[in-house]
Motif scaffolding. Structure first.
Motif, PDB file in Angstrom:
ATOM      1  N   ARG A   1      29.409  15.032  51.915  1.00 22.75           N
ATOM      2  CA  ARG A   1      28.088  15.025  51.278  1.00 22.75           C
ATOM      3  C   ARG A   1      27.871  16.405  50.685  1.00 22.75           C
ATOM      4  O   ARG A   1      28.014  17.409  51.383  1.00 22.75           O
ATOM      5  CB  ARG A   1      26.985  14.725  52.306  1.00 22.75           C
TER       6      ARG A   1
ATOM      7  N   GLU B   1      25.835  18.656  50.378  1.00 17.05           N
ATOM      8  CA  GLU B   1      24.556  19.130  50.911  1.00 17.05           C
ATOM      9  C   GLU B   1      24.047  20.285  50.061  1.00 17.05           C
ATOM     10  O   GLU B   1      24.819  21.161  49.674  1.00 17.05           O
ATOM     11  CB  GLU B   1      24.728  19.609  52.362  1.00 17.05           C
TER      12      GLU B   1
ATOM     13  N   ARG C   1      25.897  21.538  59.678  1.00 18.34           N
ATOM     14  CA  ARG C   1      25.565  20.911  58.401  1.00 18.34           C
ATOM     15  C   ARG C   1      26.634  21.329  57.410  1.00 18.34           C
ATOM     16  O   ARG C   1      26.480  22.298  56.673  1.00 18.34           O
ATOM     17  CB  ARG C   1      24.163  21.283  57.909  1.00 18.34           C
ATOM     18  N   ALA C   2      27.736  20.620  57.484  1.00 18.24           N
ATOM     19  CA  ALA C   2      28.863  20.917  56.611  1.00 18.24           C
ATOM     20  C   ALA C   2      28.793  20.013  55.389  1.00 18.24           C
ATOM     21  O   ALA C   2      27.888  19.194  55.265  1.00 18.24           O
ATOM     22  CB  ALA C   2      30.162  20.684  57.375  1.00 18.24           C
TER      23      ALA C   2
ATOM     24  N   GLU D   1      20.098  16.040  65.085  1.00 18.38           N
ATOM     25  CA  GLU D   1      20.433  14.619  64.970  1.00 18.38           C
ATOM     26  C   GLU D   1      21.936  14.443  65.117  1.00 18.38           C
ATOM     27  O   GLU D   1      22.703  14.863  64.255  1.00 18.38           O
ATOM     28  CB  GLU D   1      19.973  14.074  63.605  1.00 18.38           C
TER      29      GLU D   1
ATOM     30  N   ARG E   1      29.531  17.368  64.289  1.00 19.13           N
ATOM     31  CA  ARG E   1      28.257  18.044  64.579  1.00 19.13           C
ATOM     32  C   ARG E   1      28.011  18.145  66.078  1.00 19.13           C
ATOM     33  O   ARG E   1      27.401  19.109  66.552  1.00 19.13           O
ATOM     34  CB  ARG E   1      27.103  17.300  63.899  1.00 19.13           C
TER      35      ARG E   1
HETATM   36  P1  ATP Z   1      20.651  14.830  58.471  1.00 15.23           P
HETATM   37  O1  ATP Z   1      19.255  14.316  58.657  1.00 15.23           O
HETATM   38  O2  ATP Z   1      21.023  15.869  59.489  1.00 15.23           O
HETATM   39  O3  ATP Z   1      20.965  15.247  57.063  1.00 15.23           O
HETATM   40  P2  ATP Z   1      21.478  12.183  58.026  1.00 15.23           P
HETATM   41  O4  ATP Z   1      20.306  11.449  58.560  1.00 15.23           O
HETATM   42  O5  ATP Z   1      21.570  12.426  56.572  1.00 15.23           O
HETATM   43  O6  ATP Z   1      21.608  13.609  58.799  1.00 15.23           O
HETATM   44  P3  ATP Z   1      23.145   9.926  58.655  1.00 15.23           P
HETATM   45  O7  ATP Z   1      23.279   9.369  57.301  1.00 15.23           O
HETATM   46  O8  ATP Z   1      22.216   9.290  59.617  1.00 15.23           O
HETATM   47  O9  ATP Z   1      22.827  11.513  58.540  1.00 15.23           O
HETATM   48  O10 ATP Z   1      24.632  10.049  59.234  1.00 15.23           O
HETATM   49  C1  ATP Z   1      25.009   9.811  60.591  1.00 15.23           C
HETATM   50  C2  ATP Z   1      25.303  11.095  61.341  1.00 15.23           C
HETATM   51  O11 ATP Z   1      26.206  11.960  60.638  1.00 15.23           O
HETATM   52  C3  ATP Z   1      24.085  11.965  61.548  1.00 15.23           C
HETATM   53  O12 ATP Z   1      23.319  11.485  62.627  1.00 15.23           O
HETATM   54  C4  ATP Z   1      24.702  13.319  61.820  1.00 15.23           C
HETATM   55  O13 ATP Z   1      25.051  13.440  63.185  1.00 15.23           O
HETATM   56  C5  ATP Z   1      25.970  13.307  60.988  1.00 15.23           C
HETATM   57  N1  ATP Z   1      25.801  14.126  59.779  1.00 15.23           N
HETATM   58  C6  ATP Z   1      25.069  13.828  58.677  1.00 15.23           C
HETATM   59  N2  ATP Z   1      25.156  14.789  57.753  1.00 15.23           N
HETATM   60  C7  ATP Z   1      25.983  15.742  58.282  1.00 15.23           C
HETATM   61  C8  ATP Z   1      26.478  16.990  57.809  1.00 15.23           C
HETATM   62  N3  ATP Z   1      26.144  17.453  56.618  1.00 15.23           N
HETATM   63  N4  ATP Z   1      27.311  17.708  58.618  1.00 15.23           N
HETATM   64  C9  ATP Z   1      27.658  17.242  59.824  1.00 15.23           C
HETATM   65  N5  ATP Z   1      27.219  16.069  60.326  1.00 15.23           N
HETATM   66  C10 ATP Z   1      26.396  15.318  59.576  1.00 15.23           C
END
Ligand code: ATP
Ligand code: MG
Ligand code: MG
Ligand code: MG
Length: 565
Positions: free
Chosen positions: A140, A142, A151-152, A408, A448
């Motif tokens: 993603r 980000e 948050r990678a 999360e 994470r």
């Molecule tokens: P966030 O709110 O932290 O951006 P998200 O709600 O966008 O997370 P989900 O689409 O629910 O993320 O993805 C499932 C899981 O993947 C999340 O609960 C989180 O643990 C993990 N995750 C999401 N984005 C990242 C990221 N950029 N780096 C590491 N882990 C991530």
């Protein structure tokens, strides 16, 4: 494992951009190395931990009846067009072209691909319910990758997708996944809470996030002290009555300010420091409070638009259409020009003290003074502006609300027919009729979790792993292995015996001085440390220290084995 043959690479200094404990410690312990923004190499040490988490997740998914498969990370545009998300997903979606100019994206998630798989594989209700999962890299883009692997941009996720004929069946699998997640995080030794999450456009009450509790967490959580009610702030806000909204502390005064355009102009015009000029405008949009964050000056074309409290962090470029969609008005010169006359609040998120700020208005050449925001006699910062605050009554009528921060680490969601409908994923029901399947999706942020665990469990000396995540359970430290053959032999025999007993052990045979060796073993968080020395050998004992205990003590080999059984 012998450390002399391993690549342990601890470091003393970490870059200044490592802000939080887990990021610093992962770098210091040599678990990860940065390649580029949001991209990390997992070192041999880091990978051992990542694999531990992965193994627990896999075991619990299997136990809950999910079946593993593996999908590509590169996904064709056409599928994303079918779901409508190619355009909608936004800048987090990394788009790629191949040599034939065909378009693809790197998977940020896999609803489209799994639904495509399901529509081809599943023909009859008899094949349902089924729950597919994979453990696969995601990407993603980000806007603000930070905190290392927390948050990678590229990260490892377990994602599961279940398919059903009926809502009851979906609810059942959802509950099974919820329970599996609770087991995963309990087994990993993490302090966590499952909280209700907002389901946004899809609706319904069927989404929970699993949050590891930590002050550094990016998410705000709300709990009742008198019941099981727990929600993330977005969900709590959505439930809260609008009347709970805070009111401006004082009237805004509208002032004509011809030709005052930039923050510097405004500061000079009003004779205030630039920090008293508000860069974040909160406006009443048609969906509630919306923040428009100006980037440094009052150019409104670069703003962050979104429903509070999703906004925050760095501003992004938003188009006029996006601003219109969220606020219901067109942006103009400075701030939300053209909004209803009463711009309700404007707060500077960078200022330490909030009082009498100058802010942008809703017409050209106009500013407001006296802007701030207050509730219950307290002036708050923009981050803290909530419909819901600590001490409010719980929405279930039981107890009052408390707040905490969380990370999360997992998310379960009843998607319903959304993707199956869009992609035409149907099965034949008992009556021979084609029916659109219902879906659930369930994500765990495996990489994470590693950072989240450190955030929760560390001390001055380093990481304090919960045993199931530790790279090794036991470290056997040898004092002067090259100089003292008897000590070296005793350590070898202890290492062999522990290994034979199935205790994951690392032998620190690097020949470091005790101080440096112990510092490394503490930093990398090994739960049990045993020292083999000449003195101990003479006394027939080993020096044992548990990572989270202050003192070392002398124990016998048999006592050690009993303790590790
Ligand atoms: P966030 O709110 O932290 O951006 P998200 O709600 O966008 O997370 P989900 O689409 O629910 O993320 O993805 C499932 C899981 O993947 C999340 O609960 C989180 O643990 C993990 N995750 C999401 N984005 C990242 C990221 N950029 N780096 C590491 N882990 C991530
Ligand atoms: Mg996200
Ligand atoms: Mg989230
Ligand atoms: Mg989520």
């Amino acid at each position: 494992m012998r450390l002399s043959q391993f690549h342990l690479a601890t470091v003393k200094e970490v870059p200044a951009d490592a802000e939080i404990a887990s990021h610093k410690l992962m770098l210091r312990a040599g678990m990860i190395r940065k390649l580029a923004a949001g991209l990390y190499t997992w070192s041999p040490l880091g990978l051992r931990v990542l694999r531990k988490v992965e193994a627990v997740v896999r075991e619990e998914m299997d136990r809950a009846g999910a079946v593993e498969l593996l999908m590509p990370t590169i996904q064709p545009r056409e599928l994303w067009e079918e779901s409508g998300r190619w355009a909608k997903f936004g800048p987090q979606l990394l788009k790629i072209r191949d040599r034939k100019e065909q378009e693809f994206c790197y998977a940020p998630t896999a609803e489209e691909v799994i639904t495509d798989y399901a529509r081809n594989e599943l023909k009859s209700y008899k094949q349902l319910p089924v729950n597919f999962y994979q453990i696969q890299t995601k990407f993603r883009d980000e806007i603000r990758p930070r905190f290392g692997v927390m948050r990678a941009r590229e990260f490892l996720m377990k994602d599961a997708y279940s398919f059903h004929l009926t809502q009851e069946s979906l609810a059942e699998t959802y509950q099974a996944m919820y329970d599996a997640y609770a087991r995963i995080f309990a087994r990993l030794g993490l302090e966590f809470r499952a909280v209700q999450a907002d389901t946004g456009a899809i609706g319904g009450n069927a989404s929970h996030e699993f949050q590891v509790l930590a002050d550094s967490g990016e998410d705000a959580l709300v709990f009742s002290d008198g019941s099981d009610y727990a929600a993330n702030i977005e969900k709590a806000e959505a439930l809260a009555p609008a009347a709970a909204r805070p009111a401006p502390a004082q009237e805004l005064k509208r002032v004509d300010t011809p030709r005052v355009r930039t923050v510097e102009d405004v500061a000079a015009h009003f004779g205030v420091p630039a920090s008293a000029v508000l860069k974040t405008l909160l406006v009443q949009g048609k969906d509630g409070l919306v923040a428009l964050c100006l980037r440094g000056d009052h150019e409104i074309n670069e703003v962050k638009v979104g429903k509070l409290p999703e906004v925050g962090g760095e501003p992004v470029l938003a188009t006029e259409e996006q601003i219109l969609a969220v606020t219901g008005t067109r942006p103009g010169f400075i701030g939300p020009v053209g909004l209803p006359a009463e711009v309700p609040v404007i707060v500077d998120r960078s200022a330490a003290v909030l009082a009498d700020f100058v802010c942008g208005g809703n017409a050209d050449d106009t500013h407001y003074t006296g802007a701030n925001w207050e509730r219950d006699g307290r002036v708050t910062r923009v981050e803290d502006i909530r419909n819901v605050v600590e001490g409010d009554p719980s929405p279930d009528g039981k107890g009052t609300l408390r707040m905490a921060r969380g990370i999360e680490v997992g998310h379960v969601f009843q998607l319903g027919a959304k993707y199956a409908e869009a992609l035409g994923a149907t099965v034949q029901d008992e009556a021979g009729k084609q029916r659109v399947m219902l879906m659930g999706c369930y994500g765990v942020g495996i990489s994470r979790i590693v950072a989240a665990a450190i955030e929760q469990r560390h001390d001055e000396a380093g990481i304090v792993w919960p045993e199931p995540m530790a790279p090794w359970r036991v470290a056997v430290c040898v004092i002067n292995p090259k100089g003292d053959a008897a000590v070296a032999a005793a350590a070898e025999s202890l290492y062999a015996e522990l290994s034979a007993r199935g205790v994951e052990t690392v032998l620190d045979d690097r020949g470091l001085r005790p101080g440096a060796m112990f510092a490394d073993i503490e930093l990398i968080g090994i739960p049990h440390r045993v020292v083999v020395s000449e003195r101990g050998l003479a006394a027939g004992t080993l020096e044992y220290r548990k990572r989270d205990e202050a003192e070392a003590r002398a124990i016998t080999r048999d006592e050690l084995f009993a303790l590790l059984d």
